[in-house]
Design an enzyme around this catalytic site. Structure first.
Site, PDB file in Angstrom:
ATOM      1  N   PHE A 145     -10.389  13.769  14.058  1.00  0.00           N
ATOM      2  CA  PHE A 145     -10.531  12.306  14.200  1.00  0.00           C
ATOM      3  C   PHE A 145      -9.498  11.538  13.397  1.00  0.00           C
ATOM      4  O   PHE A 145      -9.200  10.394  13.710  1.00  0.00           O
ATOM      5  CB  PHE A 145     -11.947  11.867  13.784  1.00  0.00           C
ATOM      6  CG  PHE A 145     -12.128  11.717  12.292  1.00  0.00           C
ATOM      7  CD1 PHE A 145     -11.720  10.559  11.647  1.00  0.00           C
ATOM      8  CD2 PHE A 145     -12.683  12.737  11.527  1.00  0.00           C
ATOM      9  CE1 PHE A 145     -11.857  10.421  10.268  1.00  0.00           C
ATOM     10  CE2 PHE A 145     -12.819  12.607  10.151  1.00  0.00           C
ATOM     11  CZ  PHE A 145     -12.403  11.454   9.521  1.00  0.00           C
ATOM     12  N   LYS A 162      -8.175  18.311  23.847  1.00  0.00           N
ATOM     13  CA  LYS A 162      -9.579  17.949  23.552  1.00  0.00           C
ATOM     14  C   LYS A 162      -9.546  17.185  22.229  1.00  0.00           C
ATOM     15  O   LYS A 162      -9.554  17.772  21.152  1.00  0.00           O
ATOM     16  CB  LYS A 162     -10.417  19.226  23.445  1.00  0.00           C
ATOM     17  CG  LYS A 162     -11.893  19.099  23.746  1.00  0.00           C
ATOM     18  CD  LYS A 162     -12.646  18.084  22.931  1.00  0.00           C
ATOM     19  CE  LYS A 162     -12.939  18.518  21.525  1.00  0.00           C
ATOM     20  NZ  LYS A 162     -13.488  17.413  20.670  1.00  0.00           N
ATOM     21  N   GLU A 168     -14.181  13.506  19.519  1.00  0.00           N
ATOM     22  CA  GLU A 168     -15.087  12.629  20.280  1.00  0.00           C
ATOM     23  C   GLU A 168     -15.416  11.362  19.496  1.00  0.00           C
ATOM     24  O   GLU A 168     -16.042  10.452  20.017  1.00  0.00           O
ATOM     25  CB  GLU A 168     -16.364  13.400  20.679  1.00  0.00           C
ATOM     26  CG  GLU A 168     -17.269  13.836  19.530  1.00  0.00           C
ATOM     27  CD  GLU A 168     -16.831  15.136  18.839  1.00  0.00           C
ATOM     28  OE1 GLU A 168     -15.614  15.413  18.739  1.00  0.00           O
ATOM     29  OE2 GLU A 168     -17.733  15.864  18.358  1.00  0.00           O
ATOM     30  N   SER A 182     -11.416  20.766  10.234  1.00  0.00           N
ATOM     31  CA  SER A 182     -11.916  21.219   8.933  1.00  0.00           C
ATOM     32  C   SER A 182     -11.832  22.751   8.844  1.00  0.00           C
ATOM     33  O   SER A 182     -11.817  23.446   9.868  1.00  0.00           O
ATOM     34  CB  SER A 182     -13.359  20.755   8.767  1.00  0.00           C
ATOM     35  OG  SER A 182     -14.124  21.217   9.858  1.00  0.00           O
ATOM     36  N   CYS A 217      -5.400  14.690   5.650  1.00  0.00           N
ATOM     37  CA  CYS A 217      -5.362  16.073   5.160  1.00  0.00           C
ATOM     38  C   CYS A 217      -4.307  16.229   4.076  1.00  0.00           C
ATOM     39  O   CYS A 217      -4.282  17.223   3.377  1.00  0.00           O
ATOM     40  CB  CYS A 217      -5.072  17.028   6.300  1.00  0.00           C
ATOM     41  SG  CYS A 217      -3.462  16.716   6.999  1.00  0.00           S
ATOM     42  N   GLU A 276     -13.755  19.759  -0.194  1.00  0.00           N
ATOM     43  CA  GLU A 276     -12.919  18.689   0.360  1.00  0.00           C
ATOM     44  C   GLU A 276     -13.853  17.506   0.620  1.00  0.00           C
ATOM     45  O   GLU A 276     -14.760  17.594   1.452  1.00  0.00           O
ATOM     46  CB  GLU A 276     -12.276  19.138   1.684  1.00  0.00           C
ATOM     47  CG  GLU A 276     -11.373  18.063   2.267  1.00  0.00           C
ATOM     48  CD  GLU A 276     -10.830  18.379   3.652  1.00  0.00           C
ATOM     49  OE1 GLU A 276     -11.566  18.944   4.480  1.00  0.00           O
ATOM     50  OE2 GLU A 276      -9.661  18.042   3.904  1.00  0.00           O
TER      51      GLU A 276
HETATM   52  P1  NAD Z   1     -13.725  18.797  12.593  1.00  0.00           P
HETATM   53  O1  NAD Z   1     -13.445  20.206  12.190  1.00  0.00           O
HETATM   54  O2  NAD Z   1     -15.112  18.297  12.447  1.00  0.00           O
HETATM   55  O3  NAD Z   1     -13.329  18.550  14.135  1.00  0.00           O
HETATM   56  C1  NAD Z   1     -12.052  18.903  14.629  1.00  0.00           C
HETATM   57  C2  NAD Z   1     -12.171  19.181  16.122  1.00  0.00           C
HETATM   58  O4  NAD Z   1     -13.059  20.290  16.325  1.00  0.00           O
HETATM   59  C3  NAD Z   1     -12.740  18.011  16.927  1.00  0.00           C
HETATM   60  O5  NAD Z   1     -12.059  17.937  18.152  1.00  0.00           O
HETATM   61  C4  NAD Z   1     -14.199  18.398  17.111  1.00  0.00           C
HETATM   62  O6  NAD Z   1     -14.747  17.891  18.317  1.00  0.00           O
HETATM   63  C5  NAD Z   1     -14.146  19.914  17.167  1.00  0.00           C
HETATM   64  N1  NAD Z   1     -15.358  20.539  16.622  1.00  0.00           N
HETATM   65  C6  NAD Z   1     -16.195  20.039  15.683  1.00  0.00           C
HETATM   66  N2  NAD Z   1     -17.187  20.901  15.435  1.00  0.00           N
HETATM   67  C7  NAD Z   1     -16.974  21.980  16.211  1.00  0.00           C
HETATM   68  C8  NAD Z   1     -17.665  23.216  16.398  1.00  0.00           C
HETATM   69  N3  NAD Z   1     -18.773  23.515  15.714  1.00  0.00           N
HETATM   70  N4  NAD Z   1     -17.157  24.094  17.285  1.00  0.00           N
HETATM   71  C9  NAD Z   1     -16.041  23.815  17.972  1.00  0.00           C
HETATM   72  N5  NAD Z   1     -15.354  22.654  17.846  1.00  0.00           N
HETATM   73  C10 NAD Z   1     -15.810  21.750  16.966  1.00  0.00           C
HETATM   74  O7  NAD Z   1     -12.689  17.881  11.769  1.00  0.00           O
HETATM   75  P2  NAD Z   1     -12.654  16.298  11.717  1.00  0.00           P
HETATM   76  O8  NAD Z   1     -13.784  15.824  10.871  1.00  0.00           O
HETATM   77  O9  NAD Z   1     -12.451  15.725  13.056  1.00  0.00           O
HETATM   78  O10 NAD Z   1     -11.269  16.093  10.927  1.00  0.00           O
HETATM   79  C11 NAD Z   1     -11.175  16.101   9.531  1.00  0.00           C
HETATM   80  C12 NAD Z   1     -10.775  17.474   9.019  1.00  0.00           C
HETATM   81  O11 NAD Z   1      -9.538  17.866   9.600  1.00  0.00           O
HETATM   82  C13 NAD Z   1     -10.541  17.488   7.523  1.00  0.00           C
HETATM   83  O12 NAD Z   1     -11.059  18.697   7.025  1.00  0.00           O
HETATM   84  C14 NAD Z   1      -9.034  17.458   7.390  1.00  0.00           C
HETATM   85  O13 NAD Z   1      -8.505  18.011   6.202  1.00  0.00           O
HETATM   86  C15 NAD Z   1      -8.632  18.273   8.574  1.00  0.00           C
HETATM   87  N6  NAD Z   1      -7.260  17.990   8.971  1.00  0.00           N
HETATM   88  C16 NAD Z   1      -6.325  18.932   8.694  1.00  0.00           C
HETATM   89  C17 NAD Z   1      -5.007  18.684   9.017  1.00  0.00           C
HETATM   90  C18 NAD Z   1      -3.965  19.704   8.732  1.00  0.00           C
HETATM   91  O14 NAD Z   1      -2.877  19.526   9.207  1.00  0.00           O
HETATM   92  N7  NAD Z   1      -4.239  20.757   7.998  1.00  0.00           N
HETATM   93  C19 NAD Z   1      -4.643  17.482   9.641  1.00  0.00           C
HETATM   94  C20 NAD Z   1      -5.628  16.552   9.927  1.00  0.00           C
HETATM   95  C21 NAD Z   1      -6.954  16.820   9.583  1.00  0.00           C
END
Ligand code: NAD
Length: 494
Positions: free
Chosen positions: A148, A172, A175, A225, A280, A379
């Site tokens: 997000f 994808k 959401e 994450s 991040c 985090e």
């Molecule tokens: P998230 O892991 O909750 O979601 C990321 C994606 O995975 C979304 O599209 C979501 O719909 C999907 N998703 C969520 N739960 C899932 C599941 N159980 N099974 C399969 N898919 C699932 O992350 P977020 O809250 O959207 O984003 C924030 C996180 O992303 C933070 O931890 C941040 O550090 C990390 N991030 C990392 C980088 C990097 O380059 N390392 C860059 C941006 C964000």
């Protein structure tokens, strides 16, 4: 209620039965709903991407390149509109949203030169009358799953490279803020990308699992994450796919005793609280080396009083709300628990009162933090900066290297030798020297180490070209008929 559509085969599609709410984080109100694709819908989209594969692969590099030049122009023209879309669903301030578009566009610019990036290699006369050349070919259908916090930048990083290499893509997006991805896909179409090459499907775990299990999907790019990144990496790679899964972070900023403390305080405040800490690459741990901690903390504290927090659309705001009520509750619980863990809360963001139902929280600064405390180990992904006091440079390196994450790190110093040693010693993928958020420029690639990246390729830039292509090596000989003979020996080059 406005419904945010999927974008499939060049059209907006509104088919899903299940839906999720999309909020305006600045007001707390639900502003739209988004369809959450079922496994069957995902399977259909994969077939669309599969169907578009052979003609896109056969499209000349000149025509592919043209799409990116036009896309860059369209993104420039419509940057403000896209920034407003991001702010409306994510909450970040408009300037910050424009900034993420600019950083996403760096990769569009990079891949516009795809004719250079897709050059192979050729060796003449590797054996008598034998030449060898190597070509880079697309992997096929690629799934891109994005978080997000950068609803435009991360999709632009991934899909531009995948498409430039001749693949077709299913994006994808999160959401929580899905509209930017649809806007970008429509700009790709307006730039001349054929239907079916880039498809956007919204959804949650069901859609993601369907994508990473589908046998037609050859490669998966994920950013999110750490627990989800690790699970996606394991499941998709055990399904035989190429995977890069970027995870969370806990970025340290080491301040040496010789640093300019005013510059360090400015940098720490900008990098810790920009985008409400939902980056991040945000700095979340300030490592004060030697005897500077009291002075550094007082300089940071002075600056916090002046920060303006408000709706992202208000030009006076420097920091917006968090993405959701759950995110705010999570941040609140870390600040609330810090004192009981033995840390000292210097500035408590929970005390700031907002005249809004939005997901706002003030900024927090916590001193005397140590590994083993939740506020250090987890985090938090919010506007909370922890200060760890250490005696020496060696202690700072040991602390940082022992942390399971390894996304970004920075050192603030006026001594070139310390900076050089730090670059050599530190086990983190992206390092800043007097630069608090060292996101590499588009001609390099982006990726962390340890629990911040599962897989071996960074995203965007040169490593993305490697990730989205397979190399094929061709050995060629044009012998005269008279040279033909039977030889059962293993071919040796002489
Ligand atoms: P998230 O892991 O909750 O979601 C990321 C994606 O995975 C979304 O599209 C979501 O719909 C999907 N998703 C969520 N739960 C899932 C599941 N159980 N099974 C399969 N898919 C699932 O992350 P977020 O809250 O959207 O984003 C924030 C996180 O992303 C933070 O931890 C941040 O550090 C990390 N991030 C990392 C980088 C990097 O380059 N390392 C860059 C941006 C964000």
């Amino acid at each position: 209620m406005t419904r945010i559509p999927h974008y499939i085969n060049g059209k907006r599609v509104d088919s899903s039965v299940r839906t999720g709410p999309v909020f305006d984080p600045a007001t707390g109100a639900v502003t739209a709903e988004v369809g959450l694709a079922s496994a069957a819908e995902v399977a259909d989209v994969v077939q669309v991407a599969r169907g578009a594969r052979s003609s896109w692969r056969a499209t000349s590099l000149a025509r592919r390149s043209d799409v990116f030049f036009r896309l860059r122009h369209l993104l420039t023209e419509r940057r403000e509109e896209l920034a407003r879309i991001i702010t409306a669903e994510h909450g970040k301030v408009l300037d910050d949203a424009a900034g993420e578009i600019a950083r996403g566009m760096e990769n569009v610019e990079f891949v516009a030169g795809l004719i250079h990036l897709l050059k192979g290699e050729h060796s003449e006369q590797v054996s008598r009358g034998i030449d060898v050349h190597q070509v880079k070919q697309p992997v096929g259908v690629v799934a891109c799953i994005t978080p997000f916090n950068f609803p435009a930048m991360v999709p632009l990083w991934m899909v531009s490279s995948a498409i430039a290499c001749g693949n077709t893509v299913i994006l994808k997006p999160s959401e929580k803020d899905p509209s930017a991805a649809v806007f970008i896909a429509e700009l790709f179409s307006a730039a001349g990308l054929p239907d079916g090459v880039l498809n956007v499907v919204h959804g949650d775990k069901e859609a993601v699992d369907a994508l990473i299990d589908d046998k037609e999907v050859a490669a998966v790019s994920f950013v999110g994450s750490t627990p989800i990144a690790e699970a996606i990496y394991q499941r998709a790679s055990s399904n035989g796919k190429r995977v890069q899964a970027l995870g969370g972070a806990k970025n340290h900023m080491v301040v040496m005793p010789d640093a300019d403390l005013d510059a360090a305080a400015d940098a720490a405040v900008s990098a810790a609280y920009g985008s409400a800490g939902e980056r991040c690459m945000a700095v979340s741990v300030l490592v004060a080396v030697g005897d500077i901690a009291d002075s550094l903390i007082s300089k940071v504290t002075e600056r916090l009083g002046a920060l303006r927090i408000g709706a992202g659309t208000d030009p006076n705001s420097e920091m917006g709300p968090l993405i959701s009520k759950e995110a705010r509750d999570r941040v609140t619980s870390y600040v609330a628990g810090a004192a009981a863990e033995g840390a000292s809360v210097v500035v408590d963001g929970r005390e700031q009162v907002f005249d809004s139902d939005g997901f706002f929280i003030g900024v927090s600064l916590i001193d005397d933090v140590r590994p083993g405390m939740k506020v250090y180990d987890d985090e938090i992904f919010g506007p909370v900066l922890s200060v760890v006091r250490v005696g020496t440079y060696e202690d700072a390196v040991e602390l940082t290297n022992a942390n399971p994450y390894g996304n970004g790190v920075a050192i603030f110093t006026r001594d070139g030798k310390s900076a050089r040693e730090f670059e050599f010693d530190i086990e983190v993928g992206m390092v800043g020297v007097n630069v608090p958020i060292p996101v590499p420029v588009g001609a390099y690639s982006f990726g962390g180490w340890k629990k911040s990246l599962f897989g071996d390729s960074h995203i965007y830039g040169p490593e993305s070209i490697h990730f989205y292509t397979r190399s094929k090596v061709v050995t060629t000989r044009w012998p005269d008929a008279s040279e033909s003979q039977i030889d059962l020996g293993f071919p040796s080059n002489a």
